[in-house]
Write a protein that holds these residues in place. Structure first.
Motif, PDB file in Angstrom:
ATOM      1  N   SER A  73       9.313 -42.115  -7.630  1.00 39.95           N
ATOM      2  CA  SER A  73       9.942 -41.984  -6.315  1.00 39.95           C
ATOM      3  C   SER A  73      11.266 -42.733  -6.237  1.00 39.95           C
ATOM      4  O   SER A  73      12.224 -42.249  -5.643  1.00 39.95           O
TER       5      SER A  73
ATOM      6  N   GLN B  79      16.262 -41.045  -3.568  1.00 38.64           N
ATOM      7  CA  GLN B  79      14.797 -41.056  -3.492  1.00 38.64           C
ATOM      8  C   GLN B  79      14.304 -39.730  -4.054  1.00 38.64           C
ATOM      9  O   GLN B  79      14.712 -38.671  -3.574  1.00 38.64           O
TER      10      GLN B  79
ATOM     11  N   THR C 225      11.119 -38.406  -4.400  1.00 35.91           N
ATOM     12  CA  THR C 225       9.875 -37.778  -3.946  1.00 35.91           C
ATOM     13  C   THR C 225      10.149 -36.337  -3.534  1.00 35.91           C
ATOM     14  O   THR C 225      11.036 -36.079  -2.731  1.00 35.91           O
TER      15      THR C 225
END
Length: 160
Positions: free
Chosen positions: A36, A80, A82
């Motif tokens: 992540s 990020q 994710t």
């Protein structure tokens, strides 16, 4: 005869939030483990490193527990991963579509020698529909699959 798996390579104490493993093309080889908040470059016979991509990488403490792996602090990027999609464009370039807005990032592998990665440099060529999947057609074209509500599918022409 029954075929049995044979362990070729193992790595221990990796972060629990590895989202995806991306194999890298030859001559570089190895792989990128996408977390992540970080990217880990690993190669069976070679130097590995972890590049942190945002300040949250330090919160869990798992990155600090990586043994024998250099940590490269790129927290100022504030990327990020994710839910990201990734496609390998060439042996030294990968394209990421980052959720939820579809910001595109190119990860350029900086080589120390012909087959040793020393660093990763990130650039952002722009925005597109947030892709749930991507595939490349050579080094020049990338197809981004996205839902109609996210803007639909796109075909991108990558230029140097």
């Amino acid at each position: 005869a029954e075929r049995l798996p044979h362990l070729i390579w193992a790595s221990h104490r990796l972060p629990h939030d590895i989202l995806q493993i991306v194999p890298l093309h030859l001559p570089i080889g190895g792989m990128l483990a996408l977390c992540s908040n970080a990217v880990i470059y690993m190669k069976e016979h070679g130097t590995s490193f972890c590049q942190t991509l945002n300040p949250c990488a330090a919160l869990g403490g798992e990155i600090a527990q990586l043994k024998g792996i250099d940590i490269k602090d790129e927290n100022s990027l504030e990327i990020q991963l994710t839910g990201c999609s990734v496609v390998v464009l060439s042996p030294t370039t990968l394209l990421f579509s980052v959720q939820p807005l579809g910001r595109l990032y190119c990860a350029h592998l900086v080589l120390e020698t012909r087959d040793v990665v020393a660093d990763i440099v990130w650039t952002s060529p722009g925005m597109a529909s947030p892709a749930s999947s991507m595939c490349s057609f050579g080094e020049e074209f990338v197809f981004l699959a996205a839902s109609a509500s996210a803007g639909g599918c796109s075909l991108l022409k990558m230029t140097p």
